[in-house]
Design a protein around this motif. Structure first.
Motif, mmCIF file in Angstrom:
data_model
loop_
_atom_site.group_PDB
_atom_site.id
_atom_site.type_symbol
_atom_site.label_atom_id
_atom_site.label_comp_id
_atom_site.label_asym_id
_atom_site.label_seq_id
_atom_site.Cartn_x
_atom_site.Cartn_y
_atom_site.Cartn_z
ATOM 1 N N SER A 237 4.880 67.153 89.120
ATOM 2 C CA SER A 237 3.704 67.657 89.837
ATOM 3 C C SER A 237 2.658 68.196 88.872
ATOM 4 O O SER A 237 1.468 67.857 88.960
ATOM 5 C CB SER A 237 4.118 68.765 90.816
ATOM 6 O OG SER A 237 4.997 68.280 91.799
ATOM 7 N N VAL B 102 10.563 67.765 90.264
ATOM 8 C CA VAL B 102 9.355 67.897 91.085
ATOM 9 C C VAL B 102 8.329 68.779 90.385
ATOM 10 O O VAL B 102 7.136 68.458 90.339
ATOM 11 C CB VAL B 102 9.704 68.493 92.472
ATOM 12 C CG1 VAL B 102 8.425 68.895 93.222
ATOM 13 C CG2 VAL B 102 10.496 67.489 93.297
ATOM 14 N N GLU C 39 1.298 65.242 86.492
ATOM 15 C CA GLU C 39 0.355 64.369 87.176
ATOM 16 C C GLU C 39 -0.869 65.137 87.648
ATOM 17 O O GLU C 39 -1.975 64.591 87.727
ATOM 18 C CB GLU C 39 1.041 63.687 88.369
ATOM 19 C CG GLU C 39 0.194 62.625 89.053
ATOM 20 C CD GLU C 39 -0.239 61.522 88.102
ATOM 21 O OE1 GLU C 39 -1.408 61.102 88.187
ATOM 22 O OE2 GLU C 39 0.588 61.086 87.276
ATOM 23 N N GLY C 40 -0.695 66.426 87.960
ATOM 24 C CA GLY C 40 -1.822 67.257 88.391
ATOM 25 C C GLY C 40 -2.920 67.321 87.352
ATOM 26 O O GLY C 40 -4.109 67.364 87.692
ATOM 27 N N SER D 175 6.282 65.002 94.619
ATOM 28 C CA SER D 175 5.594 65.343 93.370
ATOM 29 C C SER D 175 4.122 64.959 93.421
ATOM 30 O O SER D 175 3.256 65.730 92.989
ATOM 31 C CB SER D 175 6.273 64.648 92.187
ATOM 32 O OG SER D 175 7.612 65.057 92.048
ATOM 33 N N PHE D 176 3.828 63.779 93.957
ATOM 34 C CA PHE D 176 2.434 63.333 93.993
ATOM 35 C C PHE D 176 1.614 64.175 94.969
ATOM 36 O O PHE D 176 0.439 64.458 94.714
ATOM 37 C CB PHE D 176 2.359 61.854 94.369
ATOM 38 C CG PHE D 176 1.005 61.263 94.127
ATOM 39 C CD1 PHE D 176 0.572 61.006 92.831
ATOM 40 C CD2 PHE D 176 0.158 60.961 95.176
ATOM 41 C CE1 PHE D 176 -0.685 60.470 92.597
ATOM 42 C CE2 PHE D 176 -1.097 60.424 94.950
ATOM 43 C CZ PHE D 176 -1.522 60.173 93.660
ATOM 44 N N SER D 177 2.230 64.599 96.069
ATOM 45 C CA SER D 177 1.529 65.458 97.029
ATOM 46 C C SER D 177 1.141 66.787 96.379
ATOM 47 O O SER D 177 0.004 67.252 96.507
ATOM 48 C CB SER D 177 2.415 65.719 98.251
ATOM 49 O OG SER D 177 2.707 64.511 98.929
ATOM 50 N N PHE D 178 2.079 67.377 95.651
ATOM 51 C CA PHE D 178 1.780 68.635 94.946
ATOM 52 C C PHE D 178 0.755 68.415 93.847
ATOM 53 O O PHE D 178 -0.107 69.267 93.608
ATOM 54 C CB PHE D 178 3.052 69.241 94.357
ATOM 55 C CG PHE D 178 3.916 69.968 95.357
ATOM 56 C CD1 PHE D 178 3.373 70.946 96.181
ATOM 57 C CD2 PHE D 178 5.257 69.681 95.483
ATOM 58 C CE1 PHE D 178 4.156 71.615 97.117
ATOM 59 C CE2 PHE D 178 6.055 70.341 96.410
ATOM 60 C CZ PHE D 178 5.505 71.318 97.231
ATOM 61 N N SER D 179 0.832 67.263 93.182
ATOM 62 C CA SER D 179 -0.114 66.986 92.102
ATOM 63 C C SER D 179 -1.543 66.863 92.640
ATOM 64 O O SER D 179 -2.497 67.246 91.950
ATOM 65 C CB SER D 179 0.281 65.715 91.346
ATOM 66 O OG SER D 179 -0.014 64.542 92.086
#
Length: 227
Positions: free
Chosen positions: A98, A94, A101-102, A31-35
Motif C-alpha cells: 500500500s 498489505v 504503490e501509494g 493494497s491497491f485500494s489503500f494505495s
C-alpha cells in the motif's frame, strides 16, 4: 511430455490457482485500494501547496520510490520485531504494498491534478463553491480520467509484484508453486504454469482496463455534449 509431468501439471493447476483467488487477488485489491487513498491524499497535499505537509509528502515519496519493495518487506516483517513490533505476514504485505504503490500513485495523481487547467478552479470559485467542493466536483473527475490508464497499469503490475510476498511467508501463488516444485522436482514446467496463471489474471485486468477507459471516454463525451 511424459504422463507423470502431465499429471503433475493438472494436479498442481488448482493448487496454484486457489491461492491466487484466495490470497493474490485479495492482497492486490486491498493494497491497491489503500494505495489510492494514500496517493490521492499525498497528491492533494502537494497540489494545495501546504508547505510542511508537502515536504513530508516529498520525503515519503523519495524514500519509498528510492528503495526496493523487497527490502521494504524485509524491514517491516523481519526488522520491526527487533523493536517489539510484530506484524502477521498478510497485514505486513498489505502495509508495504500500500505505501509503496501509494508513492507512485501520488505522483500519477499530482501530474493529473496539474494537467487540469487552472481556470477550472477559478470557475468553481466563481460559481460559489468552496475549495473542497471545487476539487471534488470539478478537479478530481477530470484528473481521474487522465490518471485512469496509468493507475490501471499499476494495478496490473501489482498482481505480479505480490509474488514477492512469498519472501515473508505469505502463501500466495508463487509460494504454492515453490512448495510443489520442492516435492516434484519439476521447476521448469511448474514455473511456466504459474507464469501462465499470472498472465491470465493480467489479461483479465487488461480487458477491464480497456472497458473502463471506453466507459470514461463515453461519459466525458456525453458530459461535453450537454454543455
Amino acid at each position: 511430455m511424459d504422463q507423470r509431468l502431465v499429471e503433475i501439471l493438472l494436479d498442481s493447476f488448482w493448487k496454484i490457482l486457489l491461492p491466487g483467488l484466495k490470497m493474490t487477488i485479495p492482497l492486490t485489491v486491498i493494497s491497491f485500494s489503500f494505495s489510492l487513498i494514500i496517493g490521492i491524499t499525498t497528491a492533494l497535499v502537494q497540489f494545495a501547496r501546504i508547505k510542511i505537509l508537502s515536504q513530508i509528502a516529498r520525503f515519503y515519496i523519495w524514500v519509498t520510490r528510492g528503495t526496493p519493495i523487497l527490502v521494504q518487506l524485509y524491514i517491516v516483517f523481519y526488522g520491526l520485531p527487533k523493536l517489539g513490533i510484530l506484524i502477521d505476514p498478510f497485514p505486513a504485505a498489505v502495509l508495504v504494498f500500500s505505501f509503496n504503490e501509494g508513492a507512485y500513485t501520488a505522483e500519477t495523481m499530482r501530474s493529473a491534478f496539474e494537467s487540469v487547467p487552472s481556470g477550472q478552479m477559478e470557475a468553481g470559485f466563481c460559481s460559489g463553491m468552496s475549495y473542497m467542493q471545487t476539487f471534488m466536483r470539478i478537479i478530481l473527475p477530470q484528473a481521474f480520467r487522465t490518471a485512469f490508464p496509468p493507475l490501471s497499469n499499476s494495478a496490473i503490475a501489482m498482481v505480479k509484484e505480490t509474488s514477492l510476498a512469498a519472501n515473508i511467508t505469505v502463501t500466495e501463488m508463487f509460494m504454492a508453486t515453490q512448495r510443489i516444485v520442492a516435492r516434484t522436482y519439476e521447476p521448469l514446467a511448474l514455473y511456466i504454469e504459474v507464469a501462465l496463471i499470472y498472465l491470465i489474471f493480467s489479461t483479465v485486468l487488461t480487458k477491464l482496463q480497456r472497458a473502463g477507459e471506453r466507459r470514461i471516454n463515453f461519459l466525458a463525451k456525453e458530459g461535453n455534449s450537454k454543455k
